[in-house]
Scaffold this motif. Sequence first.
Motif, PDB file in Angstrom:
ATOM      1  N   GLN A  76       0.831  -1.209   0.000  1.00  0.00           N
ATOM      2  CA  GLN A  76       0.000   0.000   0.000  1.00  0.00           C
ATOM      3  C   GLN A  76       0.866   1.259   0.000  1.00  0.00           C
ATOM      4  OE1 GLN A  76      -3.397   0.114   2.784  1.00  0.00           O
ATOM      5  NE2 GLN A  76      -3.087  -2.096   3.054  1.00  0.00           N
ATOM      6  N   VAL A  77       1.931   1.261   0.798  1.00  0.00           N
ATOM      7  CA  VAL A  77       2.813   2.428   0.838  1.00  0.00           C
ATOM      8  C   VAL A  77       3.474   2.630  -0.520  1.00  0.00           C
ATOM      9  CG1 VAL A  77       4.964   3.329   1.813  1.00  0.00           C
ATOM     10  CG2 VAL A  77       3.185   2.470   3.320  1.00  0.00           C
ATOM     11  N   THR A  78       3.922   1.552  -1.145  1.00  0.00           N
ATOM     12  CA  THR A  78       4.529   1.656  -2.474  1.00  0.00           C
ATOM     13  C   THR A  78       3.547   2.269  -3.463  1.00  0.00           C
ATOM     14  OG1 THR A  78       5.960  -0.240  -2.018  1.00  0.00           O
ATOM     15  CG2 THR A  78       5.630   0.348  -4.334  1.00  0.00           C
ATOM     16  N   GLN A  79       2.288   1.868  -3.398  1.00  0.00           N
ATOM     17  CA  GLN A  79       1.262   2.425  -4.284  1.00  0.00           C
ATOM     18  C   GLN A  79       1.030   3.914  -4.021  1.00  0.00           C
ATOM     19  OE1 GLN A  79      -2.043  -0.125  -3.350  1.00  0.00           O
ATOM     20  NE2 GLN A  79      -1.565  -1.581  -4.988  1.00  0.00           N
ATOM     21  N   HIS A  80       1.170   4.326  -2.769  1.00  0.00           N
ATOM     22  CA  HIS A  80       0.881   5.711  -2.393  1.00  0.00           C
ATOM     23  C   HIS A  80       2.121   6.608  -2.339  1.00  0.00           C
ATOM     24  CE1 HIS A  80      -3.324   4.937  -1.649  1.00  0.00           C
ATOM     25  NE2 HIS A  80      -3.026   3.962  -0.807  1.00  0.00           N
ATOM     26  N   LEU A  81       3.287   6.095  -2.723  1.00  0.00           N
ATOM     27  CA  LEU A  81       4.506   6.911  -2.676  1.00  0.00           C
ATOM     28  C   LEU A  81       4.408   8.200  -3.485  1.00  0.00           C
ATOM     29  CD1 LEU A  81       7.573   4.509  -2.586  1.00  0.00           C
ATOM     30  CD2 LEU A  81       6.842   6.137  -0.853  1.00  0.00           C
ATOM     31  N   PRO A  82       3.826   8.185  -4.703  1.00  0.00           N
ATOM     32  CA  PRO A  82       3.706   9.463  -5.431  1.00  0.00           C
ATOM     33  C   PRO A  82       2.881  10.502  -4.658  1.00  0.00           C
ATOM     34  CG  PRO A  82       3.351   7.623  -6.924  1.00  0.00           C
ATOM     35  CD  PRO A  82       3.394   7.053  -5.534  1.00  0.00           C
ATOM     36  N   ALA A  83       1.804  10.081  -4.024  1.00  0.00           N
ATOM     37  CA  ALA A  83       0.989  11.014  -3.235  1.00  0.00           C
ATOM     38  C   ALA A  83       1.756  11.476  -1.998  1.00  0.00           C
ATOM     39  CB  ALA A  83      -0.323  10.348  -2.821  1.00  0.00           C
ATOM     40  N   LEU A  84       2.504  10.566  -1.386  1.00  0.00           N
ATOM     41  CA  LEU A  84       3.303  10.918  -0.208  1.00  0.00           C
ATOM     42  C   LEU A  84       4.341  11.971  -0.572  1.00  0.00           C
ATOM     43  CD1 LEU A  84       3.986  10.265   2.793  1.00  0.00           C
ATOM     44  CD2 LEU A  84       5.620   8.596   1.910  1.00  0.00           C
ATOM     45  N   GLN A  85       5.001  11.780  -1.680  1.00  0.00           N
ATOM     46  CA  GLN A  85       6.042  12.715  -2.098  1.00  0.00           C
ATOM     47  C   GLN A  85       5.463  14.021  -2.637  1.00  0.00           C
ATOM     48  OE1 GLN A  85       8.206   9.934  -4.525  1.00  0.00           O
ATOM     49  NE2 GLN A  85       9.395   9.226  -2.781  1.00  0.00           N
ATOM     50  N   ALA A  86       4.144  14.031  -2.907  1.00  0.00           N
ATOM     51  CA  ALA A  86       3.472  15.259  -3.348  1.00  0.00           C
ATOM     52  C   ALA A  86       2.868  16.032  -2.181  1.00  0.00           C
ATOM     53  CB  ALA A  86       2.387  14.914  -4.366  1.00  0.00           C
ATOM     54  N   GLY A  87       3.093  15.563  -0.951  1.00  0.00           N
ATOM     55  CA  GLY A  87       2.630  16.321   0.205  1.00  0.00           C
ATOM     56  C   GLY A  87       1.612  15.645   1.090  1.00  0.00           C
ATOM     57  N   SER A  88       1.160  14.461   0.728  1.00  0.00           N
ATOM     58  CA  SER A  88       0.226  13.730   1.587  1.00  0.00           C
ATOM     59  C   SER A  88       0.974  13.115   2.760  1.00  0.00           C
ATOM     60  CB  SER A  88      -0.457  12.604   0.798  1.00  0.00           C
ATOM     61  OG  SER A  88      -1.231  13.128  -0.236  1.00  0.00           O
ATOM     62  N   MET A  89       0.239  12.644   3.735  1.00  0.00           N
ATOM     63  CA  MET A  89       0.794  11.869   4.832  1.00  0.00           C
ATOM     64  C   MET A  89       0.115  10.508   4.813  1.00  0.00           C
ATOM     65  SD  MET A  89       1.001  14.383   8.096  1.00  0.00           S
ATOM     66  CE  MET A  89       1.667  16.023   7.988  1.00  0.00           C
ATOM     67  N   ILE A  90       0.812   9.510   5.294  1.00  0.00           N
ATOM     68  CA  ILE A  90       0.233   8.179   5.414  1.00  0.00           C
ATOM     69  C   ILE A  90       0.116   7.861   6.895  1.00  0.00           C
ATOM     70  CG2 ILE A  90       0.549   5.718   4.975  1.00  0.00           C
ATOM     71  CD1 ILE A  90       1.992   6.461   2.381  1.00  0.00           C
ATOM     72  N   ALA A  91      -1.085   7.483   7.329  1.00  0.00           N
ATOM     73  CA  ALA A  91      -1.340   7.094   8.712  1.00  0.00           C
ATOM     74  C   ALA A  91      -1.454   5.576   8.775  1.00  0.00           C
ATOM     75  CB  ALA A  91      -2.624   7.751   9.221  1.00  0.00           C
ATOM     76  N   VAL A  92      -0.784   5.003   9.767  1.00  0.00           N
ATOM     77  CA  VAL A  92      -0.766   3.553   9.927  1.00  0.00           C
ATOM     78  C   VAL A  92      -1.326   3.237  11.319  1.00  0.00           C
ATOM     79  CG1 VAL A  92       0.653   1.479   9.815  1.00  0.00           C
ATOM     80  CG2 VAL A  92       1.356   3.524   8.546  1.00  0.00           C
ATOM     81  N   PRO A  93      -2.527   2.646  11.380  1.00  0.00           N
ATOM     82  CA  PRO A  93      -3.129   2.365  12.688  1.00  0.00           C
ATOM     83  C   PRO A  93      -2.540   1.116  13.347  1.00  0.00           C
ATOM     84  CG  PRO A  93      -4.579   1.625  10.946  1.00  0.00           C
ATOM     85  CD  PRO A  93      -3.402   2.286  10.275  1.00  0.00           C
ATOM     86  N   GLY A  94      -2.583   1.084  14.663  1.00  0.00           N
ATOM     87  CA  GLY A  94      -2.231  -0.108  15.419  1.00  0.00           C
ATOM     88  C   GLY A  94      -0.817  -0.611  15.232  1.00  0.00           C
ATOM     89  N   ILE A  95       0.138   0.290  15.185  1.00  0.00           N
ATOM     90  CA  ILE A  95       1.509  -0.102  14.842  1.00  0.00           C
ATOM     91  C   ILE A  95       2.194  -0.951  15.913  1.00  0.00           C
ATOM     92  CG2 ILE A  95       1.863   1.807  13.256  1.00  0.00           C
ATOM     93  CD1 ILE A  95       3.422   3.243  15.481  1.00  0.00           C
ATOM     94  N   HIS A  96       1.605  -1.047  17.096  1.00  0.00           N
ATOM     95  CA  HIS A  96       2.206  -1.862  18.156  1.00  0.00           C
ATOM     96  C   HIS A  96       1.246  -2.929  18.685  1.00  0.00           C
ATOM     97  CE1 HIS A  96       5.768   0.563  18.198  1.00  0.00           C
ATOM     98  NE2 HIS A  96       5.066   1.659  18.395  1.00  0.00           N
ATOM     99  N   ASP A  97       0.191  -3.232  17.941  1.00  0.00           N
ATOM    100  CA  ASP A  97      -0.800  -4.207  18.409  1.00  0.00           C
ATOM    101  C   ASP A  97      -0.203  -5.598  18.594  1.00  0.00           C
ATOM    102  OD1 ASP A  97      -2.647  -2.193  18.389  1.00  0.00           O
ATOM    103  OD2 ASP A  97      -3.789  -2.944  16.672  1.00  0.00           O
ATOM    104  N   THR A  98       0.595  -6.038  17.628  1.00  0.00           N
ATOM    105  CA  THR A  98       1.237  -7.354  17.688  1.00  0.00           C
ATOM    106  C   THR A  98       2.674  -7.209  17.196  1.00  0.00           C
ATOM    107  OG1 THR A  98       0.711  -8.010  15.422  1.00  0.00           O
ATOM    108  CG2 THR A  98      -0.968  -8.490  17.110  1.00  0.00           C
ATOM    109  N   ALA A  99       3.450  -8.256  17.354  1.00  0.00           N
ATOM    110  CA  ALA A  99       4.826  -8.230  16.856  1.00  0.00           C
ATOM    111  C   ALA A  99       4.841  -8.036  15.343  1.00  0.00           C
ATOM    112  CB  ALA A  99       5.549  -9.515  17.249  1.00  0.00           C
TER     113      ALA A  99
END
Length: 142
Positions: free
Chosen positions: A76-99
């Motif tokens: 998903q991040v790879t797909q959204h890299l152009p938007a990220l580099q154009a000024g968007s942010m990517i939010a990732v929920p639950g980054i510590h829920d499990t290993a």
Amino acid sequence: MSLHAIAQRLRYMMVAKGRHGTHSPFVYAFVENVTQSPHTAALPGSKYERLLMRIREHYGCPVILLTGEPAAWGKQVTQHLPALQAGSMIAVPGIHDTAAHTHAWDALCANAGVSMSIDLYGMGLLISKPEFKEKQHFVVSY
């Protein structure tokens, strides 16, 4: 809450910094204007839903929310890299829920297209800005 999540929460509580514990002007302003803004508490929704609304409002940028299992986050991040580099942010929920979540989060932070990551315990943010000359990772108290 899993044993992993408890251990990660304790680690987070020991290393998380507020606005005065960071040496990044961007992160200082983020804490000052977004996470500690009284406007954030006045918004409807859960703590992290309010945070996403406040980010959109303050920065005027789209925030892409990753979904699904941690194994799918990298694609998903790879797909959204152009938007990220154009000024968007990517939010990732639950980054510590499990290993698996924490391992996937660490891999996202290492992605060459990401120049800054912010760990807010219950959610992580991925940012890419040309003015960030070096890759940076922050653990911010929220």
